[in-house]
Each structure stands twice: as C-alpha cells, then as structure tokens.
Design a protein around this motif. Structure first.
Motif, PDB file in Angstrom:
ATOM      1  N   PRO A  15     -23.388 -12.312 -44.465  1.00 54.98           N
ATOM      2  CA  PRO A  15     -22.615 -11.237 -45.091  1.00 54.98           C
ATOM      3  C   PRO A  15     -21.736 -11.720 -46.249  1.00 54.98           C
ATOM      4  O   PRO A  15     -21.619 -11.048 -47.262  1.00 54.98           O
ATOM      5  N   PHE A  66     -15.122   0.126 -41.838  1.00 56.51           N
ATOM      6  CA  PHE A  66     -15.642   0.447 -40.514  1.00 56.51           C
ATOM      7  C   PHE A  66     -15.048   1.747 -39.990  1.00 56.51           C
ATOM      8  O   PHE A  66     -13.995   2.188 -40.418  1.00 56.51           O
ATOM      9  N   TYR A 101      -6.843  -6.022 -39.327  1.00 57.45           N
ATOM     10  CA  TYR A 101      -6.369  -7.121 -38.492  1.00 57.45           C
ATOM     11  C   TYR A 101      -4.957  -6.795 -38.028  1.00 57.45           C
ATOM     12  O   TYR A 101      -4.039  -6.719 -38.840  1.00 57.45           O
ATOM     13  N   HIS A 132      -2.636  -8.352 -36.590  1.00 57.87           N
ATOM     14  CA  HIS A 132      -1.555  -9.320 -36.702  1.00 57.87           C
ATOM     15  C   HIS A 132      -1.188  -9.606 -38.154  1.00 57.87           C
ATOM     16  O   HIS A 132      -0.350 -10.458 -38.419  1.00 57.87           O
ATOM     17  N   PRO A 144     -11.659  -6.012 -30.451  1.00 54.91           N
ATOM     18  CA  PRO A 144     -12.781  -5.217 -30.945  1.00 54.91           C
ATOM     19  C   PRO A 144     -13.755  -6.060 -31.764  1.00 54.91           C
ATOM     20  O   PRO A 144     -13.355  -6.887 -32.575  1.00 54.91           O
ATOM     21  N   GLU A 171     -15.581  -5.120 -34.129  1.00 57.24           N
ATOM     22  CA  GLU A 171     -15.539  -4.815 -35.562  1.00 57.24           C
ATOM     23  C   GLU A 171     -14.604  -5.751 -36.321  1.00 57.24           C
ATOM     24  O   GLU A 171     -14.841  -6.021 -37.494  1.00 57.24           O
ATOM     25  N   LEU A 172     -13.543  -6.206 -35.649  1.00 62.02           N
ATOM     26  CA  LEU A 172     -12.615  -7.095 -36.342  1.00 62.02           C
ATOM     27  C   LEU A 172     -13.341  -8.336 -36.804  1.00 62.02           C
ATOM     28  O   LEU A 172     -13.152  -8.813 -37.918  1.00 62.02           O
ATOM     29  N   GLU A 187     -16.620  -8.628 -37.216  1.00 62.02           N
ATOM     30  CA  GLU A 187     -17.627  -8.277 -38.219  1.00 62.02           C
ATOM     31  C   GLU A 187     -16.964  -8.069 -39.566  1.00 62.02           C
ATOM     32  O   GLU A 187     -17.482  -8.484 -40.604  1.00 62.02           O
ATOM     33  N   SER A 188     -15.807  -7.431 -39.525  1.00 62.24           N
ATOM     34  CA  SER A 188     -15.068  -7.208 -40.754  1.00 62.24           C
ATOM     35  C   SER A 188     -14.713  -8.548 -41.405  1.00 62.24           C
ATOM     36  O   SER A 188     -14.854  -8.722 -42.615  1.00 62.24           O
ATOM     37  N   ALA A 189     -14.271  -9.482 -40.578  1.00 62.86           N
ATOM     38  CA  ALA A 189     -13.931 -10.799 -41.099  1.00 62.86           C
ATOM     39  C   ALA A 189     -15.169 -11.494 -41.658  1.00 62.86           C
ATOM     40  O   ALA A 189     -15.113 -12.173 -42.686  1.00 62.86           O
ATOM     41  N   LEU A 190     -16.286 -11.266 -40.988  1.00 61.57           N
ATOM     42  CA  LEU A 190     -17.542 -11.859 -41.437  1.00 61.57           C
ATOM     43  C   LEU A 190     -17.902 -11.346 -42.834  1.00 61.57           C
ATOM     44  O   LEU A 190     -18.301 -12.096 -43.722  1.00 61.57           O
ATOM     45  N   VAL A 191     -17.744 -10.025 -43.018  1.00 59.49           N
ATOM     46  CA  VAL A 191     -18.020  -9.425 -44.319  1.00 59.49           C
ATOM     47  C   VAL A 191     -16.994  -9.912 -45.348  1.00 59.49           C
ATOM     48  O   VAL A 191     -17.312 -10.116 -46.512  1.00 59.49           O
ATOM     49  N   ILE A 222      -8.387 -15.031 -36.769  1.00 62.81           N
ATOM     50  CA  ILE A 222      -8.400 -13.678 -36.196  1.00 62.81           C
ATOM     51  C   ILE A 222      -8.255 -13.724 -34.680  1.00 62.81           C
ATOM     52  O   ILE A 222      -7.312 -13.183 -34.114  1.00 62.81           O
ATOM     53  N   GLU A 254      -4.746  -1.952 -31.914  1.00 66.35           N
ATOM     54  CA  GLU A 254      -4.724  -1.971 -33.377  1.00 66.35           C
ATOM     55  C   GLU A 254      -3.497  -1.243 -33.899  1.00 66.35           C
ATOM     56  O   GLU A 254      -3.031  -0.315 -33.292  1.00 66.35           O
TER      57      GLU A 254
END
Lengths: 351, 294
Positions: free
Chosen positions: A72, A81, A87, A89, B183, B185-186, B188-192, B204, B294
């Motif tokens: 990605p 999403f 995030y 934190h 979650p 998605e967190l 995956e979001s970081a991956l993106v 994370i 969240e």
C-alpha cells in the motif's frame, strides 16, 4: 493525480470467487462511485486498489504503473475508512501529519502542509484535540484531512458517511464533492447508498454479485438502465416492475390491462417482457386504472401504493391525491419513465 | 402544560429500596466482612513485626490484637544482622529482569498470533496456553536438571531464565486479548499511510496497548516476586535467595520461629508490590474493563 485502470480483476478466497473479472477505467481527476448491495464485492475491489487485499487475477494500474504486487505504501494512494480509523493516541495535527512523519519529512514542513489542509476542512481550531474529543462529522473531516495532506495520486473512500446521521450525511456529501472540485484528485468512492452515488459521482459503477452491471454517468443510469438490476437499484422509490406480454398495442398484463409503449426497441410481438415504470413518471388524469391502497403525503409529493394489473406499484405524484384506500384512480404515464426488459435475461429492450 | 409545584422532596423513583437500614445490611455489612477478612492478616503481620518478643506469646498479660511497647528491634535485626537486604536486591533484580524479558517476548508472540495470521497461528496460541497449564510443581524437576546442565545453578540467572516459562504464556494471552480489541482499520490505515510492520507495532499498537502492557507487567512482576518453588529449588546459598524463600528458610531455625523478624520480612517484602499497584491501579482497571476506544 493519475488515471486508474482495472483490468479483468478477480478475487477468490479459497475456492469461492467473489470478483469475477471486473473492468473499470477511471480517468484522471474523475470521481467514480462503486455502488451495489452489501456483499457485491465493491469494498473488496477498493481494498485491492489500496493493496490491502491480495489480487487473485487481472491487473490494476495507477497511472501507467502496474501496482498488483506493490505494498500500500508504494501505491501513492490515501484511503478514508468507514469508521475513520483515526489514531486515538495522536492529536488531530499528528493524525494528519502521520504519513509525512513516517516518510521522514521535517516537523516544520509537516506543520506547513497540515495547516492549509486543516483550513480547507474547517479544522484549524481543533488541531490540538484528540479524536475522542471530536464529533462524528469532525472525525470524518480529520480522516479526509489525513488523505489530503499526503497529496496522493488517488483518494479511496470506503463508505465514509455511513456512520453519520442522516442530516450530517447530506452536508458531508456536498463537502466531499466540493473538495473534489477543488483538488481534482482522482477519487474512487464506495457506497451502498444509491443517492450518494447519484449526487456525487462523475461516473457510477453498479456492481452486483462480483460483476459490473453497468458503468455510466448518474443520469444515464437513471434514464437508460442496462438491465433489471440497475433499473431496480438506481432511483428511489425503486422502479416498478410489471410482468406482461409485448404486442402491437403495448404490453398486456396478466389481468388484461394494456399499458402503452412508445419505445419498443428490440422487443418482438409475443415476447415475455418486464414493464419497468418509474414512480415519478405517473400523473393523475389518464386511463390507466390504479386501485389505491395507501397514500403517503410528504408535503411536496404524495406517494401512492396501489394495485395496477394485479401487481403492487408505487407512484410519486407532484399533485395532492385525495383518493381513499380502495378507490380507483386513472393515471397517465410519461413515456420517458417506461423501460422494457426481457423477462428471461433481464436485459434492456428499449433504446 | 401546567406548572408543577416545586417540592423539597429529593426522592427519586426507587428511593425506598435504599433506606439506610437496608443499605447497611446489604452493602456495608458484607463489605465490612470482606474487608476484614482481607486485611486482618496484614494487620496481624504489621503488629507482630513491631511487637517485643515477650509480648508475642504472653496472651494473659497482653492482648494479642495490639502492641503496648512497639519496637523496631526485629526490623533492625532483619536489616543488619541477616542477609535480608541481599534477598531484597535479588528479588528486585530477578523480578524486574524476568518481567521485562517476558513482556518483550509476549508482545512479539501476541502480535504475531493475533495479527500476522500465519498458518498455525491459532495452534501456536493454544500451545502457549497449554504450556501455562502445566503446574510449576511438576516442571521444577526437569527444569532443575536443565538449570544444572547449563551451569547457572545457584545464580540469579537461574531464576531470570526460568520465570519467563510461566510469565510468557500468561502475558501473551493477556496481550492477545488486548491487541484483538484494537480495530483492524487502524493498522490498515497506517499501512496505507506508509508504515512498515515494525512501525505499526511501535507507533500504533504499543502506544494504544499501554494499559494492557502495564497490567501484564504488574501481573508478571507480582508472580515473579512471590514465586517460591523455583527459587527454593534452584538457589542454595543464602546470599542468592529471594525474599519469600529467604524469610522462610533462614528465619526459621529448626523449631524456633523468629516471628518478629519473619513478619517484618514479609511486611517489607510486600511493600514494593503494594506501591506498584497503587501507582498503576487506574491503568490496571481500565485494561480489565475496557478496550481501545476511538
């Protein structure tokens, strides 16, 4: 900014194939909405674009790069999403600058990029807050801000509005559209809500059971649905379907009612057809008999549910309908709202 | 709507259930019993630690429930005439190092099992759990052989390396549950966003798991602090013993129990754990009751 080409894309989990060869061309700067009922594979398709799902077959190109095997982070995309995926934190500013920080951009520079993005989205006064201190709409904006800051080739949205309440959804819809007009970044947007698709898209891709049913501009899909699925999916309330036999006078329904057809297209005499009728194309004062069952006045319009030729139909009337349940009213049908489909294949017959 | 006249009745719907007598009977009394049962041993320990020897067994002239002339003699004896300070130091070193080792190993294990989804991840998780079910009272014999062969018998290393055998399974399971609550998605979001696996873990997952890490740490620390069988088996010389073993083996001479010193040792030995708990109690509770929000 870049174009995206999806070519014969397949996805299977073990022996089950969920995407059966999908082709979509997305031009530079276009806003494309993937829409379909849940389980149709639209989210899977988006995740394959993002690189979060392995590609079982076919090819994805962003610009002229084949990205099938790129992780990605090397695809130069940003994704928003459904549940925002902020995030918890990190502050708003840190959330928005996270990707830049990962790629080693200096602090001052990150701040320089985050500030204008925050201003575009009206988040400038919230930069030091944490996600839990924000409302749903604000979180959604932060998620978009995170995407904007990266200035990617492609934006990917995965049902971003479905966690918001109805009112906020409408305003965020306009905001996203506005944003796109401003940034002109190629966007792929997934939703199950056909209204969202109609209002936002330059181009809609209707998906169903892992295949593409139709691709086109929103009004093209509404005016000329390629098959029964698209006809029933686009438009609210949904198109009425009446089974009948095509003949020289029109379509004869089961109880003998004959409905007019102006654009028969490829229909042949004696063919079993489905007579598609947009609820909005009915008006009072004609000779087609409709037995009223329920009237639902909404103020501007009146929804009428009734029996027409032995089937239940819904009509939307701009005028007020005073008929009581059980009464018969005469309606006329606007020819533009009539669509003929082959009963066996579901394919469109009208031109 | 008609205005309702203001009343000075502050009762709310179900107040009659909460009459004072009822509350005393259903809430305070059971709570008091509970607290009494829990705290009495500590009280006994504390007063015995400062009781002069002649009062310890003389129930006729002195009440066993309090102290007349408190003395610090036992504590002085413990600190300056026995190897107690060394035991304390050993216990601290062993507990801290083995807890740290166990936490590092558990973080990797739990994250891999929960999120890397390699073939056999579930099986690995299950095996680790099974390892936890084998009681130390069975394991200490084979472990003793290994410790002897490796040549670390009667050293801190013997304990530092054996404690993780029960700490890691425990911490891994606790952290697996915690990681699962983050979650997907967190990540995956970081991956993106361009993060590598390592960055996802450090930037994370771990920051979000602080409450989980703290409660795993406290558990591991307490378990190693109180551990008895391994410490008793793998350590022979007095200066290498830990507090639980040292107090018991060195302060009981034949049939003479040095009660004052024993209790002082137990009291001092339990202080660090108490302090640790009181510092982190909020994190500890939150990790037991809530997931990542969240």
């Amino acid at each position: 900014m870049a174009s995206v080409t999806i070519d014969g894309l397949r996805k299977s989990y073990g022996a089950t194939e969920v995407l059966h060869g999908v082709d979509v061309d997305i031009a530079e700067g276009e806003f494309v909405v993937l829409v379909g009922p849940s389980g149709c594979g639209k989210s899977t398709l988006l995740r394959m674009l993002a690189g979060l799902e392995h590609i079982s077959g076919g090819e994805v190109r962003i610009g002229d790069r084949v990205v099938n095997h790129l992780p990605p982070k090397d695809r130069d995309i940003a994704m928003v999403f459904q549940n925002y995926a902020l995030y918890p934190h990190l502050t708003v500013a840190e959330n928005m600058g996270f990707s830049l920080k990962l790629s080693g951009v200096r602090k001052a520079q990150i701040a320089e990029k985050v500030r204008p993005a925050a201003e575009i989205l009206g988040l400038a006064h919230l930069l030091d807050r944490y996600p839990r201190q924000l409302s749903g709409g604000q979180r959604q904006r932060v998620a978009m801000g995170r995407a904007i800051v990266r200035d990617p080739q492609v934006f990917l949205f995965d049902e971003p509005l479905s966690n918001l309440d109805a009112k906020l959804r409408v305003s965020m819809r306009a905001e996203i559209k506005n944003l796109h007009q401003r940034l002109k970044t190629t966007t792929v947007y997934v939703t199950h809500d056909q209204i969202e698709a109609m209002t936002m898209a330059d181009k809609i891709v209707v998906m169903h059971d892992g295949i593409v049913e139709q691709i086109g501009a929103p009004l093209d899909l509404y005016d000329r649905p390629a098959n029964l699925f698209v006809a029933g999916f686009i438009g609210s309330p949904a198109m009425n379907f009446l089974n009948g036999v095509f003949g020289p006078d029109g379509v004869t329904l089961a109880d003998g009612t004959v409905l007019p057809v102006t654009d028969a297209g490829a229909a042949k005499a004696g063919q079993q057809v489905v007579y598609g009728l947009r609820p909005e194309s009915m008006a009072l004062g004609g000779d087609v008999p409709l037995t009223v069952e329920v009237t639902e006045p909404t103020g501007a319009e009146t929804y009428v549910v009734g029996q027409l030729g032995g089937a239940e139909v819904t009509g939307v009337f701009r005028t007020r309908v005073t008929a009581k349940p059980g009464e018969q009213i005469g309606i006329r049908i606007d020819p533009a709202g009539i669509h003929l489909f082959d009963a066996a294949s579901g394919a469109r017959l009208s031109h | 709507m008609a205005k309702t006249a203001p009343t000075d009745d502050h009762s709310e719907g179900m107040d009659h259930f909460d009459s004072r007598a009822r509350r005393i009977l259903t809430l305070w009394l059971p709570l008091a019993c509970f607290v009494f049962v829990l705290l009495f041993p500590f009280y006994w320990m504390a007063i015995t630690a400062i009781k002069p020897n002649y009062q310890l067994t003389d129930y006729e002239n002195y009440s066993p429930f309090w102290v007349v002339e408190p003395t610090l003699r036992h504590i002085r004896y413990l600190l300056f005439e026995t190897t107690y300070p060394a035991w304390m130091w050993n216990t601290i070193v062993v507990s801290v190092v083995s807890t740290a080792l166990a936490l590092v190993a558990s973080v990797f294990a739990a994250y891999a099992i929960e999120r890397l989804r390699f073939r056999g991840a579930r099986m690995t998780g299950l095996l680790i759990f099974l390892a936890y079910l084998v009681p130390p009272s069975i394991l200490f014999i084979p472990l003793a052989v290994i410790v002897f062969q490796v040549g670390i018998f009667d050293s801190k290393l013997a304990l530092i390396l054996t404690y993780p055998t029960f700490l890691i399974p425990f911490c891994t399971w606790l952290l697996m549950g915690y990681f699962r609550s983050i979650p997907y998605e967190l990540e995956e979001s970081a991956l993106v966003d361009g993060a590598t696996r390592w960055q996802i873990l450090t930037k994370i997952v771990l920051p979000l798991s602080v409450p989980g890490l703290i409660s795993a740490g406290i558990f591991a620390f307490t378990l190693s602090w109180n551990e008895f069988i391994y410490a008793l088996t793998f350590i022979s010389s007095s200066e290498n013993k830990t507090v639980p073993v040292g107090v018991l083996t060195e302060l009981v001479r034949g049939d003479i129990y040095e009660w004052g010193a024993l209790m002082s040792g137990a009291l001092l030995g339990s202080l660090p754990v108490v302090i640790l708990y009181s510092f982190f109690v909020d994190y500890y509770v939150s990790s037991m009751t809530g997931a990542v929000k969240e």
